[in-house]
Design an enzyme around this catalytic site. Structure first.
Site, short mmCIF file in Angstrom:
data_model
loop_
_atom_site.label_atom_id
_atom_site.label_comp_id
_atom_site.label_asym_id
_atom_site.label_seq_id
_atom_site.Cartn_x
_atom_site.Cartn_y
_atom_site.Cartn_z
N HIS A 17 0.85 -1.19 0.00
CA HIS A 17 0.00 0.00 0.00
C HIS A 17 0.89 1.25 0.00
CE1 HIS A 17 -0.42 1.52 4.42
NE2 HIS A 17 0.74 0.94 4.29
N CYS A 74 5.75 6.70 4.63
CA CYS A 74 4.63 5.84 4.23
C CYS A 74 4.03 6.31 2.90
CB CYS A 74 3.54 5.80 5.29
SG CYS A 74 4.13 5.08 6.83
N HIS A 134 4.98 0.50 -0.13
CA HIS A 134 5.73 -0.48 0.68
C HIS A 134 4.71 -1.56 1.03
CE1 HIS A 134 3.82 2.30 3.48
NE2 HIS A 134 3.84 1.33 4.37
N HIS A 170 3.17 -4.82 4.05
CA HIS A 170 3.10 -5.40 5.39
C HIS A 170 2.52 -6.81 5.36
CE1 HIS A 170 4.03 -1.60 7.35
NE2 HIS A 170 3.08 -0.99 6.69
N ASP A 221 -5.19 -10.41 0.20
CA ASP A 221 -3.89 -11.08 0.30
C ASP A 221 -3.14 -11.07 -1.03
OD1 ASP A 221 -1.86 -12.47 1.61
OD2 ASP A 221 -2.63 -14.40 0.89
N HIS A 222 -1.87 -10.69 -0.98
CA HIS A 222 -1.02 -10.63 -2.17
C HIS A 222 -1.58 -9.66 -3.21
CE1 HIS A 222 1.15 -13.90 -0.31
NE2 HIS A 222 2.12 -13.70 -1.18
N GLU A 231 -0.47 -3.68 11.52
CA GLU A 231 0.39 -3.69 10.34
C GLU A 231 1.80 -4.13 10.71
OE1 GLU A 231 0.34 0.38 8.87
OE2 GLU A 231 1.99 0.91 10.18
#
Lengths: 136, 136, 136, 136, 136, 136
Positions: E14, E33, E39, E41, E79-80, E125
């Site tokens: 994100h 951020c 980046h 998490h 996810d992913h 996170e």
């Protein structure tokens, strides 16, 4: 040397008990771990393998392939089972050592077929107790 | 090769300080770890041993025996103590390295009497810092 | 409000099974958790209590006292046992909910005698599944 | 042998993607890890080094020095970044293996200047997947 | 009151970025951020629900049902993935607060259909940062 | 309700000891925690706050701001210190309860200035023992 490690968990019951020993000896050697009704653990297994590093894909082994093997050979077999009921342990006790040796034996063929080699196998029955097997 | 690992914890105070050095040098080398009043940690110690695998019991070492040795030689001695007050560290600093070497030395005799051999000793003072000792 | 939380672990076997139901219904409701041989977990229990804050000692409850009660009422009873064999669960299934309610009931008297009050009880059978009980 | 291990974390995005392959091959090899928008991880890196044990200071390496090197060579470079945007990975995929090899290469000079030697480097992208590199 | 908590993980990229703000303001408010490449998490989500306790089954909610809902509404979706690419976040920033509120909204209907009620939702996170949402 | 939780750690020494009590009473009440040389812990502190949710930034509180306050009011003051030497604890014992109440008091002004409100504060001295403070 590059190794890839995959961690899986399985929740199983077991009882430490050598059927060739009298109850007193089982109690003396295994203590509360030989309680007749058994007990259980969330076992954690870390399997480390090596293989030829493929520069193109940037991988030693596709972790998805490793996951599938462990799912089939370990999780499907042992998760939510009583280890003492499983064929693998019909004639043995179910100490961490025996479980680790058994899993290591079971992984030999699928690992060989996948072109990878077991480097280390760590089995923990709790945060406190772990057995590690490193094939020569 | 099969090894058995037992993890123990001890909560201790310590201060990094070499009495033969002037205060400035202690501060320069050890930084905030040399604060006069000391500080403390929940130390985690993982001790890995090997021995003869006994097929009958399915064990390299009875983990209860290993637990008892570590309880006597490590937890009883160091838990809820100030390491700098302990005889083992009277003439030394109490870095992770020194603590690991000292514990390793203390375990030699009881491990030898129990027929086991130290393979690896990992001492962590936090999630970030660990010292590992592997005897040759 | 100040509460004190103590965490304990117990390793136990269990099987989800309602004896008044046919096997198919047990399988349908509890899935692999109803495997006949049972399975097991390292259960983690967090018990939070409150009481009168004593300014002199700086404590709501002596955590040693809380530890002793949990050792007697939970760990001694459940650790390294098959939950289905325990009197507490003779006529019930052993879901996390039932275990939590049972432990909560067992703690009522010793907590009352110790002058403390249960505020929250969290029982986890794995990193994924937890039941929380908060008495009104 | 004594080694000192320091653990650092970095939160990064990445996408597994070999630009010389057609999209179908990327999808076949890397699966959901090749999703066009990328995904991300809290990477954990454990770096173990050895060196001359200095009896006077009781240290193999000042852990503060090791921390500074990892902060400069790893955290500053990779944390809160998209790995695919970083010069180090311009012409490569960003598998755990490649990241581990790259970091190992980047650490060679600063470690040599600090008089220490890399013994082991463990990179985890999750609790389940780890790559370990042990230089010969 | 009895609640059941299920924990799931999703690995996502994100970037914190409000498109209506100039770059400088984004940098000022979101710092690193807001790095353009984003980046990522390993997000951990704990969802706690309550419902009618069924004495016969000993359950508030079948944890398998809860798992299936979270798999469909959270893991499959996030996810992913890159969160910024997901429809749910097309017109919003992707702070932990917004993600938590969005997931909470998405769970309303399936939870209502399953006869359960959201009590608490915790989104982390990292080990350091968590947002908790407790519907009134 | 939305809350933001930040977790910090500090490594400190302490000794449970009420100077107005004779040694025997200290030993009776605090046990090994009253060892004269003290001991220590890696304390973990989780601080949960709430505030006005700002739709534009998508935040209740900028977690960077929260981090800075905790760094100044907690970590700088307590990390790598002996708690008994700190002004805050000059006339008190250093139980988890007292430390939690003290930190809560210290955070009142900076939190008020930052427009946030303390909702919960959890202080753990180990994996086993935690104190939780929830202001009314």
């Amino acid at each position: 040397m590059l190794t890839v490690t995959r961690t899986v968990e399985f929740c199983a019951a077991h009882r430490l008990f050598n059927p060739e020993w009298p109850d007193e000896k089982n109690l003396e050697v295994y203590g509360r771990c030989s309680n007749p009704g058994g007990h259980g653990h969330n076992y954690t297994l870390k399997v480390s393998v090596t293989g030829n590093y493929d520069k193109e894909s940037g991988m030693v082994i596709n972790v998805t392939k490793l996951r599938d093997i462990l799912q089939k050979e370990v999780v499907k077999k042992f998760d939510h089972k009583n280890l003492n009921d499983i064929d693998d342990f019909k004639n043995t006790v179910t100490t961490m050592e025996v479980i680790a040796l058994t899993i290591s034996g079971n992984l030999r063929k699928p690992f060989s077929e996948a072109g990878i080699k077991l480097v280390k196998l760590e089995l923990s029955e709790s945060d406190k107790n772990t057995v590690t097997l490193e094939p020569k």
